[in-house]
Design a protein around this motif. Structure first.
Motif, short mmCIF file in Angstrom:
data_model
loop_
_atom_site.label_atom_id
_atom_site.label_comp_id
_atom_site.label_asym_id
_atom_site.label_seq_id
_atom_site.Cartn_x
_atom_site.Cartn_y
_atom_site.Cartn_z
N ALA A 13 -3.06 2.16 10.26
CA ALA A 13 -1.63 2.44 10.19
C ALA A 13 -0.84 1.16 9.97
N ALA A 14 -1.26 0.08 10.63
CA ALA A 14 -0.57 -1.20 10.47
C ALA A 14 -0.80 -1.77 9.07
N LYS A 15 -1.99 -1.61 8.54
CA LYS A 15 -2.32 -2.14 7.22
C LYS A 15 -1.42 -1.57 6.14
N PHE A 16 -1.07 -0.28 6.26
CA PHE A 16 -0.26 0.38 5.24
C PHE A 16 1.18 0.57 5.69
N ASN A 17 1.60 -0.22 6.69
CA ASN A 17 3.00 -0.23 7.14
C ASN A 17 3.50 1.15 7.53
N PRO A 38 -1.21 6.99 14.20
CA PRO A 38 -2.13 5.96 14.71
C PRO A 38 -3.33 6.55 15.43
N ARG A 39 -3.15 7.71 16.09
CA ARG A 39 -4.28 8.34 16.77
C ARG A 39 -5.26 8.94 15.77
N VAL A 40 -4.75 9.41 14.64
CA VAL A 40 -5.60 10.05 13.64
C VAL A 40 -6.26 9.01 12.74
N LEU A 41 -5.47 8.07 12.25
CA LEU A 41 -5.97 7.10 11.27
C LEU A 41 -6.51 5.83 11.90
#
Length: 253
Positions: free
Chosen positions: A85-89, A77-80
């Protein structure tokens, strides 16, 4: 069962000499080694009939799960970005089991990521690591990066692993930008007895990308539909800060 003592972990335990590349890295490896041994002791008490191999594999599975949680909950989550991160589960569930695994998904790493993009972390390297005592006071001595490469002798000092780990968890990373500390661009793996023997990590990154056949930055701008192919340095100014474009133009044609 692994090393059954509180000594620090070295390259003989891991099968990879890079485990002791830096005292801070060796300290993290040592932490997980001790975690494994603590889990093994607990599993043996709960299941006294289990053979060593079964205890080892179950402890290994628990540690693998812990590393996955750290990766997916804290790192990605810090990188993306959390929304991506939530969009791609990609976020782990707090309970139950996930059904998002796709056995048809190709897990192969793109050459562009492995050979180039993932090196963004080199911009985050700090030149010094503070050593912190039990009261979370920064000690006078700090770990200068150039003094630590494959030099784990300090880990024999009392309380040093704790001091290093406290320094890691209380220190912020460097800013992600176009700069990389001179500790790895001038002093990487240097022999202190030989002047100017340090390597340049940024130059190695460029050389690696060329060895892997990575196309140019302007080629990827087209692939990613950022804009039309740049034909001059001025065409890059909409996406790259002007001073950096000026410096690039002084190096490349």
């Amino acid at each position: 069962m692994g090393a059954r003592s509180n000594r620090f972990l070295d390259r003989r335990d891991t099968g990879d000499h890079r485990s002791s590349e830096m005292p801070s890295l060796a300290s993290i490896h040592t932490t997980f080694l001790r975690y494994h041994n603590r889990l093994s002791d607990s599993l043996r008490r709960i299941n006294p009939s289990w053979p060593d191999e079964k205890i080892y594999q179950n402890a290994r599975n628990i540690i693998s799960a812990s590393l996955q949680i750290i990766t997916f909950r804290d790192f990605l989550p810090r990188v993306l970005g959390r929304s991506f991160a939530a969009k791609f589960n990609l976020q782990p569930q707090t309970s139950g089991y996930s059904s998002h695994y796709d056995p048809e998904c190709n897990p192969t790493i793109f050459n562009e990521f492995a050979a180039a993009a993932f090196r963004f972390g080199h911009s985050l390297i700090r030149p010094r690591l503070p050593l912190v005592d039990r009261g979370y006071r920064v000690l006078t001595e700090q770990l200068l990066l150039r003094r630590g490469f494959f030099n784990s002798d300090m880990l024999y000092s009392e309380h040093i692993i704790d001091q290093i780990l406290r320094g890691l968890v209380t220190s912020s990373m460097e800013t992600l930008d176009h700069s990389i500390t001179s500790e790895v661009t001038n002093h990487l793996f240097e022999n202190r007895a030989v002047p100017f023997s340090g390597m340049d990590l940024a130059a190695l990154n460029i050389q690696r990308a060329r060895d892997h056949g990575i196309p140019s930055y302007t080629s990827y701008r087209e692939i990613c539909n950022i804009s039309s192919r740049a034909s001059s340095f001025n065409d890059l100014r909409s996406d790259i800060p002007g001073p950096i474009v000026d410096r690039l133009s002084q190096i490349y044609e």
